[in-house]
Design an enzyme around this catalytic site. Structure first.
Site, PDB file in Angstrom:
ATOM      1  CG  HIS A   1       5.784   9.358  -7.069  1.00  0.00           C
ATOM      2  ND1 HIS A   1       6.133   9.434  -5.744  1.00  0.00           N
ATOM      3  CD2 HIS A   1       4.575   9.967  -7.185  1.00  0.00           C
ATOM      4  CE1 HIS A   1       5.174  10.056  -5.081  1.00  0.00           C
ATOM      5  NE2 HIS A   1       4.231  10.397  -5.928  1.00  0.00           N
TER       6      HIS A   1
ATOM      7  CG  ASP B   1      -0.332  13.126 -11.872  1.00  0.00           C
ATOM      8  OD1 ASP B   1      -1.454  13.345 -11.385  1.00  0.00           O
ATOM      9  OD2 ASP B   1       0.726  13.404 -11.285  1.00  0.00           O
TER      10      ASP B   1
END
Length: 371
Positions: free
Chosen positions: A253, A306
């Site tokens: 991320h 996710d």
């Protein structure tokens, strides 16, 4: 010397009181409240009130939010008709873009009441994305005690279990906002021109459609499908991640340098919802996570939200193609809240510059003289 920030990384474009992130410690808060507390204890409509009005609601305020949403599910007939005329294999986000583009005909300047109206209509649009792609008749969600319940009932035309409603409710909260990623920035760029709110959402959806943003949950889940069995994880990881240097989807991320706090909650939900088929994917995901953490943790790369969310959505009955639309259904609240915040704080049109690196002045040559 002029410094260029590729991808606008670490460029601050606004002040916000909406979302706080500490990427080193794995902290996410909405208006000061830890995401873990909100996900565990709140209805989605409470978070709607929090993001739009600044505080968690009391019982009367919560009921007012629910009533406004329950009264606003209807969309113009032209919207559903246009969605039905598109090819059934059209990208789901393209169907959403079409719907919001049409509603821009009746475009509104944004305020908190119109935001509630849009949140309701988003439920109608996303549930019918599924129904249209599955060849089912369109349906308007019916009022109920829960936004999540009304959405699931309209989508699948059956009564969801309490656990399913809870999971959908929690997923909506987890994906509500995450500061100003690409889709939120796209909405803000449009909003800064003082266009209507439906056009702002269409801009955000266009950015979300890209696999590097909203499509990550789909790509992560496709990995699990490709692997097929927990017994194949190590071989797949060796061939695809170590040797071929492919990206491990659902890992890493731009902000978080530790475990994404939302991923922990999605993982817990995946356990509670897992059925026979999804249990297999959960086992694959766990083994893949173990290898990924072992291989990437020294680079501060860990699972993001996710990685496990697709297993939750799959367990709820959604096909893979719907995962990004479900992200959008939740994130619309964040887009609306950011647009309202931006426009209320003496906005400036977002108009960056580019550093010219082309040729110096050249003499023009007529076409007849060019060799």
């Amino acid at each position: 010397m002029i410094q260029i920030s590729r991808g606008l990384e670490n460029v601050i474009i606004k002040e916000t009181s909406l979302t706080y992130i500490d990427g080193e410690k794995g902290v996410l808060r909405y208006r000061g409240y830890n995401i873990e507390d909100l996900a565990e204890n709140c209805e989605y409509e409470e978070v709607v009130h929090l993001m739009l009005f600044g505080e968690l609601p009391n019982a009367k305020q919560l009921q007012e939010v629910k009533e406004k949403i329950n009264q606003s599910y209807e969309v113009p007939l032209e919207v559903l008709e246009a969605m039905q005329k598109l090819p059934r294999d059209a990208d789901p986000i393209s169907l959403m873009e079409t719907a919001f583009s049409i509603m821009s005909i009746w475009g509104k300047r944004i305020n908190r009441l119109t935001a509630l109206d849009i949140i309701a209509k988003a439920s109608t649009i996303v549930s019918n994305v599924y129904r249209i792609k599955e060849g089912l008749k369109t349906k308007i969600p019916e009022p109920s005690e829960s936004y999540a319940k009304s959405f699931l009932e309209a989508t699948f035309f059956k009564k969801p279990s309490a656990d399913e409603v809870k999971a959908m409710n929690t997923a909506l909260i987890l994906y509500t906002d995450h500061e100003v990623p690409a889709s939120t920035t796209a909405a803000l760029v449009s909003a800064s021109t003082l266009t209507d709110i439906y056009s702002c959402i269409t801009s955000a959806l266009s950015a979300l459609k890209g696999p590097l943003h909203g499509g990550a949950a789909e790509e992560a889940f496709k990995q699990f499908v490709e692997i097929g069995s927990p017994d194949n994880v190590e071989k797949w990881f060796e061939e695809n991640i170590i040797k071929s240097k492919k990206r491990l989807m659902g890992f890493g991320h731009r902000v978080y340098k530790t475990y994404d706090p939302r991923a922990k909650i999605f993982k817990k939900m995946a356990y509670s919802l897992a059925k026979e088929e999804s249990k297999k994917y959960l086992q694959i995901a766990e083994k893949l996570e173990e290898l990924g953490v072992r291989y990437f943790s020294q680079k501060k790369i860990y699972p993001n939200t996710d990685f496990y969310s697709g297993i939750v959505f799959y367990s709820l009955g959604f096909p893979i193609y719907m995962f990004t639309s479900l992200f959008a259904l939740s994130r619309i609240l964040g887009w609306l809240a950011h647009v309202i915040e931006y426009l209320e704080n003496q906005p400036a049109i977002i108009w960056p510059r580019a550093l010219y690196v082309g040729p110096e002045k050249r003499d023009f040559i007529p076409l007849s003289q060019r060799g």
